[in-house]
Design an enzyme around this catalytic site. Sequence first.
Site, mmCIF file in Angstrom:
data_model
loop_
_atom_site.group_PDB
_atom_site.id
_atom_site.type_symbol
_atom_site.label_atom_id
_atom_site.label_comp_id
_atom_site.label_asym_id
_atom_site.label_seq_id
_atom_site.Cartn_x
_atom_site.Cartn_y
_atom_site.Cartn_z
ATOM 1 N N GLU A 76 0.819 -1.228 0.000
ATOM 2 C CA GLU A 76 0.000 0.000 0.000
ATOM 3 C C GLU A 76 0.844 1.266 0.000
ATOM 4 O O GLU A 76 0.354 2.340 0.367
ATOM 5 C CB GLU A 76 -0.944 -0.003 1.212
ATOM 6 C CG GLU A 76 -1.957 -1.123 1.239
ATOM 7 C CD GLU A 76 -3.036 -1.014 0.150
ATOM 8 O OE1 GLU A 76 -2.838 -0.286 -0.842
ATOM 9 O OE2 GLU A 76 -4.073 -1.675 0.311
ATOM 10 N N HIS A 95 -2.606 2.545 8.641
ATOM 11 C CA HIS A 95 -3.668 1.793 7.965
ATOM 12 C C HIS A 95 -3.847 0.446 8.653
ATOM 13 O O HIS A 95 -2.866 -0.203 9.013
ATOM 14 C CB HIS A 95 -3.301 1.581 6.499
ATOM 15 C CG HIS A 95 -4.165 0.580 5.800
ATOM 16 N ND1 HIS A 95 -5.528 0.770 5.653
ATOM 17 C CD2 HIS A 95 -3.889 -0.622 5.234
ATOM 18 C CE1 HIS A 95 -6.034 -0.273 5.008
ATOM 19 N NE2 HIS A 95 -5.067 -1.133 4.749
ATOM 20 N N HIS A 97 -7.104 -2.942 9.420
ATOM 21 C CA HIS A 97 -8.421 -3.527 9.118
ATOM 22 C C HIS A 97 -9.133 -3.880 10.422
ATOM 23 O O HIS A 97 -9.501 -5.036 10.638
ATOM 24 C CB HIS A 97 -8.273 -4.822 8.301
ATOM 25 C CG HIS A 97 -7.486 -4.703 7.037
ATOM 26 N ND1 HIS A 97 -7.114 -5.809 6.286
ATOM 27 C CD2 HIS A 97 -7.009 -3.618 6.376
ATOM 28 C CE1 HIS A 97 -6.441 -5.408 5.222
ATOM 29 N NE2 HIS A 97 -6.347 -4.093 5.253
ATOM 30 N N HIS A 158 -12.675 -2.863 3.002
ATOM 31 C CA HIS A 158 -11.235 -2.957 3.232
ATOM 32 C C HIS A 158 -10.861 -2.627 4.683
ATOM 33 O O HIS A 158 -10.535 -3.539 5.437
ATOM 34 C CB HIS A 158 -10.518 -2.032 2.236
ATOM 35 C CG HIS A 158 -9.032 -2.161 2.234
ATOM 36 N ND1 HIS A 158 -8.240 -1.786 1.171
ATOM 37 C CD2 HIS A 158 -8.173 -2.586 3.187
ATOM 38 C CE1 HIS A 158 -6.972 -2.012 1.461
ATOM 39 N NE2 HIS A 158 -6.908 -2.486 2.682
HETATM 40 ZN ZN LIG Z 1 -5.278 -2.957 3.859
#
Ligand SMILES: [Zn+2]
Length: 232
Positions: A76, A95, A97, A158
């Site tokens: 990413e 970032h 999840h 996501h």
């Molecule tokens: Zn991700």
Amino acid sequence: MTDLTHLPQRHALVETCLAMNASGINQGASGNLSVRVEGGFLITPTSLPYDEMTPADVVEMGFDGTYLGSRRPSSEWRFHRDILKARPDVEVVLHAHPTFATALAVHGRGIPSFHYMVALAGGDSIRCAPYATFGTQELSDNAVAALEGRMACLLANHGMIVLGKTTKAALALAVEVEALARQYLYAHLLGEPVILPPEEIERVADKMRRMKYGQSPDGNAAPEDTARPRNV
Ligand SMILES: [Zn+2]
């Protein structure tokens, strides 16, 4: 090891990744983290569990997409680069999840101002960016747009992205956004929650700003009603 560049920032990045796991907002190697340094940024390597990561494993990247080191950057890296480029006001991109934020995001839903703490993310909502395949420029473009004027967003189907001026601030906001997502989902057990109007969120944001800068611990309270240290 002592010739590693940006050693304090590398340590901070590794410590924050471990704290992401400990706080429950991250599991496995799904999350990633970047910290701005001169000329570019440091970013977590791809596919390396955080508890095995050392400062030497952290990848240094330039804004041109080139990188230094023996490991490859997180898949990413594009949105980390593009957000740091677009947002000179932030130093850290986180970032992950986390379960509740992702549960909302799989419905394409952001978090409206059902609770005043939504203002912590910089506005009267936490937007959900439209879905795009992980690692793509399209996902990065969607994320940058959803983060306009905000310090956090969800990514459809996501997870979440949170920004910060420090690794500590980014982690704290990520934990708060996940708590808001949990509260918002639970609130739906009794139907649609009440949404606070934009002017109330603006009032809250203003009060938060003044408290942060230490001008008045009680925000806009009258002077005689303001908490103050006792002189003994
Ligand atoms: Zn991700």
